[in-house]
Design a protein around this motif. Structure first.
Motif, PDB file in Angstrom:
ATOM      1  N   LEU A 104       0.829  -1.196   0.000  1.00 42.25           N
ATOM      2  CA  LEU A 104       0.000   0.000   0.000  1.00 42.25           C
ATOM      3  C   LEU A 104       0.867   1.251   0.000  1.00 42.25           C
ATOM      4  O   LEU A 104       2.035   1.229   0.385  1.00 42.25           O
ATOM      5  N   MET A 105       0.265   2.353  -0.452  1.00 42.80           N
ATOM      6  CA  MET A 105       0.866   3.671  -0.252  1.00 42.80           C
ATOM      7  C   MET A 105       0.553   4.076   1.181  1.00 42.80           C
ATOM      8  O   MET A 105      -0.597   3.973   1.627  1.00 42.80           O
ATOM      9  N   VAL A 106       1.567   4.560   1.915  1.00 43.05           N
ATOM     10  CA  VAL A 106       1.380   4.894   3.319  1.00 43.05           C
ATOM     11  C   VAL A 106       1.941   6.285   3.602  1.00 43.05           C
ATOM     12  O   VAL A 106       3.104   6.576   3.302  1.00 43.05           O
ATOM     13  N   GLN A 107       1.101   7.132   4.172  1.00 42.26           N
ATOM     14  CA  GLN A 107       1.543   8.442   4.623  1.00 42.26           C
ATOM     15  C   GLN A 107       1.480   8.486   6.139  1.00 42.26           C
ATOM     16  O   GLN A 107       0.456   8.140   6.735  1.00 42.26           O
ATOM     17  N   VAL A 108       2.569   8.884   6.767  1.00 43.76           N
ATOM     18  CA  VAL A 108       2.617   9.027   8.216  1.00 43.76           C
ATOM     19  C   VAL A 108       2.836  10.492   8.550  1.00 43.76           C
ATOM     20  O   VAL A 108       3.820  11.098   8.108  1.00 43.76           O
ATOM     21  N   THR A 109       1.923  11.062   9.323  1.00 41.46           N
ATOM     22  CA  THR A 109       2.063  12.438   9.781  1.00 41.46           C
ATOM     23  C   THR A 109       2.530  12.427  11.226  1.00 41.46           C
ATOM     24  O   THR A 109       1.912  11.795  12.085  1.00 41.46           O
ATOM     25  N   SER A 110       3.629  13.124  11.492  1.00 45.13           N
ATOM     26  CA  SER A 110       4.252  13.105  12.817  1.00 45.13           C
ATOM     27  C   SER A 110       4.618  14.516  13.248  1.00 45.13           C
ATOM     28  O   SER A 110       4.869  15.384  12.419  1.00 45.13           O
ATOM     29  N   ASN A 111       4.673  14.700  14.587  1.00 48.56           N
ATOM     30  CA  ASN A 111       5.138  16.008  15.073  1.00 48.56           C
ATOM     31  C   ASN A 111       6.661  16.107  15.071  1.00 48.56           C
ATOM     32  O   ASN A 111       7.220  17.178  15.301  1.00 48.56           O
ATOM     33  N   GLY A 112       7.346  14.992  14.842  1.00 46.16           N
ATOM     34  CA  GLY A 112       8.791  15.016  14.678  1.00 46.16           C
ATOM     35  C   GLY A 112       9.601  15.060  15.957  1.00 46.16           C
ATOM     36  O   GLY A 112      10.823  15.230  15.914  1.00 46.16           O
ATOM     37  N   LEU A 113       8.975  14.861  17.104  1.00 48.91           N
ATOM     38  CA  LEU A 113       9.686  15.004  18.372  1.00 48.91           C
ATOM     39  C   LEU A 113      10.552  13.787  18.729  1.00 48.91           C
ATOM     40  O   LEU A 113      11.535  13.923  19.451  1.00 48.91           O
ATOM     41  N   LEU A 114      10.193  12.619  18.244  1.00 48.23           N
ATOM     42  CA  LEU A 114      10.942  11.403  18.590  1.00 48.23           C
ATOM     43  C   LEU A 114      12.018  11.143  17.531  1.00 48.23           C
ATOM     44  O   LEU A 114      11.965  10.178  16.763  1.00 48.23           O
ATOM     45  N   THR A 115      13.006  12.001  17.507  1.00 46.95           N
ATOM     46  CA  THR A 115      13.996  12.010  16.424  1.00 46.95           C
ATOM     47  C   THR A 115      14.607  10.643  16.154  1.00 46.95           C
ATOM     48  O   THR A 115      14.564  10.134  15.025  1.00 46.95           O
ATOM     49  N   ASP A 116      15.214  10.037  17.157  1.00 48.21           N
ATOM     50  CA  ASP A 116      15.937   8.778  16.949  1.00 48.21           C
ATOM     51  C   ASP A 116      15.017   7.677  16.447  1.00 48.21           C
ATOM     52  O   ASP A 116      15.367   6.924  15.523  1.00 48.21           O
ATOM     53  N   LYS A 117      13.837   7.553  17.037  1.00 45.46           N
ATOM     54  CA  LYS A 117      12.923   6.489  16.643  1.00 45.46           C
ATOM     55  C   LYS A 117      12.403   6.703  15.227  1.00 45.46           C
ATOM     56  O   LYS A 117      12.282   5.743  14.445  1.00 45.46           O
ATOM     57  N   ILE A 118      12.087   7.939  14.886  1.00 45.94           N
ATOM     58  CA  ILE A 118      11.568   8.229  13.545  1.00 45.94           C
ATOM     59  C   ILE A 118      12.608   7.900  12.486  1.00 45.94           C
ATOM     60  O   ILE A 118      12.335   7.191  11.506  1.00 45.94           O
ATOM     61  N   VAL A 119      13.824   8.394  12.665  1.00 44.83           N
ATOM     62  CA  VAL A 119      14.877   8.178  11.674  1.00 44.83           C
ATOM     63  C   VAL A 119      15.217   6.692  11.568  1.00 44.83           C
ATOM     64  O   VAL A 119      15.375   6.144  10.462  1.00 44.83           O
ATOM     65  N   ARG A 120      15.298   6.002  12.702  1.00 49.98           N
ATOM     66  CA  ARG A 120      15.617   4.573  12.692  1.00 49.98           C
ATOM     67  C   ARG A 120      14.527   3.767  11.984  1.00 49.98           C
ATOM     68  O   ARG A 120      14.812   2.886  11.165  1.00 49.98           O
ATOM     69  N   SER A 121      13.271   4.081  12.268  1.00 47.52           N
ATOM     70  CA  SER A 121      12.163   3.346  11.664  1.00 47.52           C
ATOM     71  C   SER A 121      12.132   3.538  10.153  1.00 47.52           C
ATOM     72  O   SER A 121      11.951   2.577   9.392  1.00 47.52           O
ATOM     73  N   VAL A 122      12.307   4.778   9.715  1.00 54.30           N
ATOM     74  CA  VAL A 122      12.273   5.060   8.283  1.00 54.30           C
ATOM     75  C   VAL A 122      13.452   4.389   7.576  1.00 54.30           C
ATOM     76  O   VAL A 122      13.313   3.848   6.481  1.00 54.30           O
ATOM     77  N   ARG A 123      14.607   4.400   8.214  1.00 51.64           N
ATOM     78  CA  ARG A 123      15.783   3.747   7.631  1.00 51.64           C
ATOM     79  C   ARG A 123      15.530   2.248   7.446  1.00 51.64           C
ATOM     80  O   ARG A 123      15.893   1.661   6.418  1.00 51.64           O
ATOM     81  N   GLU A 124      14.902   1.615   8.412  1.00 49.11           N
ATOM     82  CA  GLU A 124      14.660   0.173   8.340  1.00 49.11           C
ATOM     83  C   GLU A 124      13.601  -0.181   7.300  1.00 49.11           C
ATOM     84  O   GLU A 124      13.682  -1.231   6.640  1.00 49.11           O
ATOM     85  N   LEU A 125      12.606   0.690   7.110  1.00 53.22           N
ATOM     86  CA  LEU A 125      11.512   0.387   6.192  1.00 53.22           C
ATOM     87  C   LEU A 125      11.914   0.584   4.735  1.00 53.22           C
ATOM     88  O   LEU A 125      11.582  -0.222   3.876  1.00 53.22           O
ATOM     89  N   ALA A 126      12.598   1.669   4.445  1.00 55.01           N
ATOM     90  CA  ALA A 126      13.192   1.901   3.123  1.00 55.01           C
ATOM     91  C   ALA A 126      12.242   1.589   1.973  1.00 55.01           C
ATOM     92  O   ALA A 126      12.477   0.677   1.180  1.00 55.01           O
ATOM     93  N   SER A 127      11.156   2.343   1.843  1.00 55.47           N
ATOM     94  CA  SER A 127      10.192   2.081   0.776  1.00 55.47           C
ATOM     95  C   SER A 127       9.824   3.365   0.040  1.00 55.47           C
ATOM     96  O   SER A 127       9.546   4.389   0.676  1.00 55.47           O
ATOM     97  N   PRO A 128       9.777   3.333  -1.288  1.00 52.44           N
ATOM     98  CA  PRO A 128       9.330   4.506  -2.046  1.00 52.44           C
ATOM     99  C   PRO A 128       7.837   4.774  -1.877  1.00 52.44           C
ATOM    100  O   PRO A 128       7.347   5.835  -2.271  1.00 52.44           O
ATOM    101  N   ARG A 129       7.103   3.805  -1.315  1.00 52.55           N
ATOM    102  CA  ARG A 129       5.673   4.011  -1.062  1.00 52.55           C
ATOM    103  C   ARG A 129       5.410   4.668   0.282  1.00 52.55           C
ATOM    104  O   ARG A 129       4.259   4.929   0.637  1.00 52.55           O
TER     105      ARG A 129
END
Length: 348
Positions: free
Chosen positions: A98-123
């Motif tokens: 699926l196409m997935v959009q996640v809207t975040s306030n950006g406060l959990l820097t380490d967790k956000i960056v780590r999660s996105v790095r692990e998922l690595a999807s153009p969708r």
């Protein structure tokens, strides 16, 4: 906002128009109402309870039944407060494609960056909410250092964006009394390498719904001078970017006509509870962000039975009677699926 190519746009529109879909193509999913910000304009953080949230197993069992689904927009609350959000995202992205959009306030820097790095999807589309710069944003969000933390998150995401191929954007609300924040933030983001900014206007004034007659003419109460000042700023800031540009021209033309001329044009056929719905943390179904009375609950339910149930049909009749809204988050998906958004091609 999810970026749709021309083929995807035409496909969704044709499916809806021809009545070929037996379920929603989009779900706005709030996996939690918990939030680590304390925004002055929002009290959603007061309502989040961990124990009431759907588990990952329940989420998977429910979404497995939605065979026509193509897009999931995840918001909240702050989604990254879910300890299993990476697992949820992996299911949507890699098991369901699926196409997935996640809207975040950006406060959990380490967790956000780590999660996105692990998922690595153009969708995967990551949208960080940031309405301005410095003290203005820190006061607005009720968190000292909010602005600085979010900039760190954006820097981390930009650093991995090319290698991980995800889409990154910032959501900014332009406030009537603080229009200069638009240009100031644009300058900062350009320096970071963030090119995509989604603009909206103080949209609590642009809603109306069944049983809310006192709201139906709110757009006419906006001072003309305030709106023109905002429009001038947004006209300068909006980036030309394919379908997104069409969507935003459509959205802002609707605001302009409602505020300045009292015209409900353009207008669209609402597809709430037909092509999409909102799913709350404990499984509650809501038609949209305007009609906020829960229709039913999907926890442990047979989705196909519920989708055609008398309760859903009654709720669809309520949607038909609704006097309409002009929330950006409701306008764009409705206008896209109904095909009315094509009018944006002709707007300047």
């Amino acid at each position: 906002m999810i970026k749709l190519g021309p083929a995807g746009l035409l496909s969704y529109c044709a499916t809806f128009r021809l009545g070929l879909s037996s379920g929603p193509y989009l779900v706005v999913f709030l996996p939690t109402l918990r939030c680590n910000a304390r925004c002055r304009a929002c009290d959603i953080w007061k309502h989040g309870k961990v124990g009431h949230e759907l588990t990952f197993a329940e989420i998977k069992a429910l979404f497995d039944q939605m065979t026509d689904l193509r897009v999931v927009k995840i918001t909240g609350g702050e989604p990254f407060l879910r300890s299993d959000l990476s697992e949820i995202l992996n299911y949507f992205l890699n098991e369901r494609n699926l196409m997935v959009q996640v809207t975040s306030n950006g406060l959990l820097t380490d967790k956000i960056v780590r999660s996105v790095r692990e998922l690595a999807s153009p969708r995967l589309h990551i949208c960080i909410s940031l309405d301005g710069v410095g003290k203005f944003v820190n006061d607005l969000r009720g968190i000292p250092g909010y602005y600085e933390t979010v900039l760190d998150t954006l820097k981390g995401l930009v650093h991995i964006r090319e290698a991980r191929r995800f889409f990154l954007a910032v959501n900014q609300t332009i406030f009537y009394r603080h229009v200069s924040q638009g240009a100031e933030l644009r300058s900062v983001l350009a320096g970071l390498g963030v090119e995509n900014i989604h603009y909206t206007v103080e949209h609590n004034l642009f809603c109306s719904g069944v049983g809310e007659a006192e709201k139906k003419n709110y757009w006419r109460s906006v001072p003309r001078e305030d709106f023109l000042r905002v429009k001038e700023v947004v006209d300068r800031l909006v980036i030309s970017d394919g379908v997104r540009d069409i969507a935003y021209k459509y959205y802002f033309r609707g605001l302009e006509n409602r505020v300045l001329r009292g015209l409900r044009k353009p207008d669209f056929k609402c597809t709430a509870l037909s092509s999409y719905f909102r799913l709350y943390p404990a499984g509650e179904v809501l038609a949209c962000s305007v009609i906020t009375k829960p229709v039913t609950n999907l926890r442990g339910a047979d989705f196909r039975e519920v989708w055609v149930s008398p309760a859903m049909e009654r709720a669809r009749e309520t949607v038909k009677r609704c006097e309409g809204c002009w929330f950006g988050c409701e306008v764009v998906p409705n206008a896209t699926v109904s095909g009315d958004i094509i009018k944006g091609v002709f707007y300047r």
